[in-house]
Design a protein around this motif. Structure first.
Motif, short mmCIF file in Angstrom:
data_model
loop_
_atom_site.label_atom_id
_atom_site.label_comp_id
_atom_site.label_asym_id
_atom_site.label_seq_id
_atom_site.Cartn_x
_atom_site.Cartn_y
_atom_site.Cartn_z
N SER A 86 10.54 4.67 3.44
CA SER A 86 9.20 4.14 3.71
C SER A 86 8.08 4.84 2.96
CB SER A 86 8.90 4.23 5.22
OG SER A 86 9.80 3.45 5.96
N TYR A 87 8.30 6.04 2.45
CA TYR A 87 7.19 6.83 1.92
C TYR A 87 7.28 7.00 0.40
CZ TYR A 87 6.18 7.97 6.77
OH TYR A 87 5.87 7.89 8.10
N ASP A 88 6.11 6.81 -0.22
CA ASP A 88 6.00 7.05 -1.66
C ASP A 88 5.89 8.54 -1.95
OD1 ASP A 88 5.34 4.15 -2.89
OD2 ASP A 88 4.31 4.37 -0.96
N LYS A 129 0.83 -1.19 0.00
CA LYS A 129 0.00 0.00 0.00
C LYS A 129 0.87 1.25 0.00
CE LYS A 129 -3.97 1.99 2.43
NZ LYS A 129 -4.89 1.83 3.57
N GLN A 130 0.45 2.24 -0.74
CA GLN A 130 1.21 3.48 -0.81
C GLN A 130 1.13 4.23 0.52
OE1 GLN A 130 -0.62 5.32 -4.26
NE2 GLN A 130 1.16 4.82 -5.51
N ARG A 131 2.22 4.94 0.82
CA ARG A 131 2.29 5.70 2.07
C ARG A 131 2.66 7.14 1.75
NH1 ARG A 131 5.88 3.32 6.66
NH2 ARG A 131 4.59 4.82 7.82
N ALA A 132 2.08 8.07 2.52
CA ALA A 132 2.36 9.51 2.35
C ALA A 132 2.65 10.14 3.70
CB ALA A 132 1.18 10.21 1.68
N LEU A 133 3.58 11.08 3.68
CA LEU A 133 3.91 11.87 4.87
C LEU A 133 3.59 13.32 4.58
CD1 LEU A 133 5.21 12.11 7.70
CD2 LEU A 133 7.41 12.44 6.54
N ASN A 134 2.76 13.93 5.42
CA ASN A 134 2.35 15.33 5.23
C ASN A 134 2.93 16.18 6.35
OD1 ASN A 134 -0.19 16.49 3.34
ND2 ASN A 134 0.47 17.83 5.00
N ILE A 135 3.85 17.11 5.99
CA ILE A 135 4.45 18.02 6.97
C ILE A 135 3.64 19.31 6.95
CG2 ILE A 135 6.56 19.14 7.74
CD1 ILE A 135 6.83 16.14 7.55
N GLY A 136 2.90 19.59 8.00
CA GLY A 136 2.02 20.74 8.04
C GLY A 136 0.64 20.37 7.55
N GLY A 189 -6.97 6.21 -0.72
CA GLY A 189 -6.53 4.96 -0.11
C GLY A 189 -5.06 4.94 0.27
N VAL A 190 -4.43 6.11 0.32
CA VAL A 190 -3.02 6.19 0.70
C VAL A 190 -2.91 6.23 2.22
CG1 VAL A 190 -0.89 7.53 0.48
CG2 VAL A 190 -2.50 7.42 -1.44
N ASP A 191 -2.04 5.40 2.76
CA ASP A 191 -1.79 5.39 4.20
C ASP A 191 -1.05 6.68 4.56
OD1 ASP A 191 -1.31 4.86 6.82
OD2 ASP A 191 0.03 3.16 6.49
N THR A 192 -1.73 7.60 5.25
CA THR A 192 -1.23 8.97 5.43
C THR A 192 -0.82 9.23 6.87
OG1 THR A 192 -2.69 9.73 3.65
CG2 THR A 192 -1.78 11.40 5.13
N THR A 193 0.35 9.82 7.01
CA THR A 193 0.87 10.26 8.31
C THR A 193 1.01 11.78 8.28
OG1 THR A 193 2.08 8.20 8.70
CG2 THR A 193 2.76 10.13 9.96
N ILE A 194 0.49 12.44 9.30
CA ILE A 194 0.52 13.90 9.39
C ILE A 194 1.41 14.32 10.56
CG2 ILE A 194 -0.85 16.00 9.73
CD1 ILE A 194 -3.28 14.36 8.68
N ILE A 195 2.29 15.28 10.31
CA ILE A 195 3.07 15.90 11.39
C ILE A 195 2.66 17.36 11.46
CG2 ILE A 195 5.36 16.51 12.23
CD1 ILE A 195 6.49 14.10 10.82
N GLU A 196 2.06 17.75 12.57
CA GLU A 196 1.54 19.10 12.76
C GLU A 196 1.93 19.58 14.16
OE1 GLU A 196 0.10 22.66 12.93
OE2 GLU A 196 -0.09 21.57 11.03
N ILE A 197 2.44 20.78 14.25
CA ILE A 197 2.92 21.30 15.53
C ILE A 197 1.79 21.86 16.39
CG2 ILE A 197 3.40 23.64 14.71
CD1 ILE A 197 5.95 23.56 16.43
N ASP A 198 0.68 22.26 15.79
CA ASP A 198 -0.38 22.95 16.51
C ASP A 198 -1.58 22.03 16.73
OD1 ASP A 198 -2.43 24.71 17.40
OD2 ASP A 198 -1.37 26.38 16.49
N PRO A 199 -1.90 21.69 17.97
CA PRO A 199 -3.03 20.80 18.23
C PRO A 199 -4.38 21.42 17.88
CG PRO A 199 -2.15 21.64 20.29
CD PRO A 199 -1.19 22.06 19.22
#
Length: 595
Positions: free
Chosen positions: A422-424, A353-360, A374-384
């Motif tokens: 690890s990320y496409d 499965k494709q993976r994506a990393l989103n910064i912001g 359907g992309v397995d997505t990981t988000i990194i965000e500094i503000d809750p």
């Protein structure tokens, strides 16, 4: 009687001889000087200076230090209150110089102001939120950066000067000096202390404002500081503060209480806007607004917009659209990262499965689309709060993704140890307020992202700035020095040769599409209908159109590294002011001024 006088005469004369034969000396008041303060050859020397520890025990010295601390807190809170109207970077442009001048004015005026001036400090501090509210109404006329300077000349700088003045007076009294400050705490030492406290208070106030509760809001902290002034100056006048406090708590829309929020919405309704929710957070003042006329919703952070979506009717949503319809084309352009690849790559089946990393995160436009595909997505965000509002008001799915609330520099560096290759796809979108977080544009950070990409992976980097400024060229050279193959596209068409945009700047969004290795070209496959997710905006703007040739940028600039970020900071002011002008064309002035 005469004989008695004559008899007593020798006795009195003998006394005069014993004391002093000078009648003039007898007529002058006798001043007794303690023995410990006298020395040979002088009976009028100043007392020796107190020791450092003894000076700290004096209530007047303590009051002096308290005033410097409170002035530093007020200076930091003042900057927070200016940022929603003028932006953090323009507001700070001349702030340090203004505080320095305020200190010098206080030093020059030492001993020349009336005795009651200290009693006026507390009511003046309570009136500052009201004065700021009135001054903000003229932000469009004053412009930027003149607006922040004028506002602080009416609020922060006078309070700083009065605080320093009283601090110096307290030190003089504590050390029995009327002509100079105490030897233990000279004026330059006090200035050094003020400089250190300003930096410490800035970090403290910023972190404090990120918490819940009225007292931790920007207006709440101003009232707290004013109350502390009243405690530090026990003879302060309180009654002139009552009208200011009443106005702040009842009628100032910058106050986050329910009554003032209702008043704010009544005012915004005149301009067909509604405030849905607002909170203080780690990156600034976060709010969600709706335009009732044009039917769109936006998320605001200080004086910038993190994104927005058109409101969708239920029948349109159920039949066609899968995700929200963004109001900004740049966010759909980032989704074109899925379309990059050679014919051979796109035709061969993938093993996993494709993976994506989103910064912001912003409002979650690109991550929501990735999840929908359907992309397995990981988000990194500094503000809750940004993450909370993206879910609550902009349709970011509550599940089917992973979100890490953290500083991206440390989060990415940590992932390189266990997620290398690890990320496409990686989407880098961290622009806020006209000044990008510099550490997220250094070669070290991009190298860490490169480690996380798969060999055939693609990264899309959004950068907003003025093309004519060296900062854009520095970012271009830094990115292309790390990634082997890159193409750059701008959001809008470039102005014709010899022509400039309104205001004389060429401020625009750019997207860098890069591959990990040099041998992999950046080409876009032809999209199919499912790529658009039923969105007309994506169908119109997702495919990049306005490519920027390498000759657009200056190649004789340095690469941005973590140890040389100053080279970018000096360009932030102009870039932020250009962004401020753009934002004032997107929403009415009253929306920015009323928060």
């Amino acid at each position: 009687m005469a004989r008695r006088a004559n008899k007593s005469q020798p006795h009195n004369a003998s006394k005069q001889v014993n004391k002093s034969p000078d009648k003039k000396e007898l007529s002058e008041p006798q001043v007794r000087v303690p023995l410990e303060t006298t020395s040979v050859g002088s009976s009028h020397q100043r007392p020796p200076p107190k020791s450092f520890l003894k000076s700290l025990g004096d209530i007047r010295t303590q009051r002096s230090l308290q005033l410097i601390l409170l002035a530093s807190l007020q200076a930091a809170v003042s900057q927070l209150n200016l940022s929603p109207v003028y932006g953090a970077v323009p507001a700070a442009l001349y702030h340090r110089y203004g505080l320095t001048v305020s200190f010098l004015v206080a030093f020059l005026l030492r001993g020349h102001l009336p005795w009651w001036i200290g009693r006026a400090i507390t009511p003046f501090a309570f009136w500052i939120p009201t004065v700021q509210f009135l001054a903000f109404r003229f932000s469009s006329y004053l412009g930027n950066p003149l607006g922040p300077v004028v506002t602080e000349c009416l609020t922060c700088y006078p309070l700083m000067a009065l605080s320093v003045y009283m601090s110096l007076q307290c030190l003089d009294e504590a050390n029995d000096s009327s002509t100079a400050t105490a030897d233990a705490f000279p004026a330059m030492g006090l200035f050094a202390l003020l400089t250190v406290l300003q930096r410490a208070c800035k970090s403290f106030v910023t972190s404090l404002a990120a918490g819940p509760g009225f007292l931790r809001s920007r207006i709440g902290m101003q009232l707290v500081v004013a109350s502390l002034y009243a405690m530090a100056l026990p003879k302060s006048l309180i009654w002139p503060s009552i009208p200011a406090v009443a106005f702040t708590m009842v009628a100032n829309p910058h106050c986050s209480l329910s009554r003032t929020t209702e008043l704010l919405n009544n005012t915004l309704a005149l301009y067909d806007y509604t405030l849905l929710e607002r909170k203080e957070s780690v990156t600034g003042y976060i709010s969600v607004l709706e335009d009732k006329t044009r039917d769109f919703r936006v998320m605001r952070c200080d004086h910038s917009l993190l994104g927005g979506e058109w409101k969708m009717s239920p029948e349109w949503t159920s039949t066609r659209r899968v995700v929200g319809e963004p109001i900004y084309a740049i966010f759909t352009m980032l989704e074109a990262v899925r379309l990059v690849g050679t014919s051979a790559e796109l035709s061969s089946p993938r093993d996993d499965k494709q993976r994506a990393l989103n910064i912001g995160l912003g409002v979650g436009t690109a991550p929501s689309a990735m999840i929908a595909h359907g992309v397995d997505t990981t988000i990194i965000e500094i503000d809750p709060v940004v993450y909370e509002f993206a879910i609550e008001y902009f349709g970011l799915p509550r599940d089917h993704h992973t979100c890490e609330i953290a500083d991206a520099v440390f989060a990415v560096a940590n992932r390189t140890t266990y997620e290398a290759g690890s990320y496409d796809y990686i989407i880098h979108d961290v622009f806020t307020g006209g000044a990008e977080p510099i550490q997220l544009f250094t070669s070290e950070f991009f190298k860490d992202l490169k480690v996380l990409l798969k060999p055939e992976g693609v990264i899309a980097i959004n950068y907003a700035g003025d093309i004519s400024m060296p900062s854009s060229s520095i970012v271009y050279k830094t990115i292309t020095s790390v990634f082997g193959s890159c193409r750059v596209f701008r959001e809008d068409e470039a102005p014709a040769a010899g022509q400039k945009k309104d205001g004389g700047d060429d401020f625009t969004n750019m997207v860098f599409f890069c591959r990990k290795h040099e041998g992999l070209p950046v080409t876009f496959r032809k999209p199919v209908e499912t790529d658009f997710l039923g969105s007309g905006t994506r169908k119109e703007y997702m495919i990049p159109k306005h490519e920027m040739i390498p000759g657009t940028f200056d190649h004789n600039v340095e690469i941005l590294t973590s140890g040389k970020t100053k080279v970018m900071e000096k360009y932030h002011a102009k870039s932020s002011i250009g962004h401020w002008k753009v934002m004032r064309t997107v929403l009415p002035d009253v929306v920015w001024e009323m928060w």
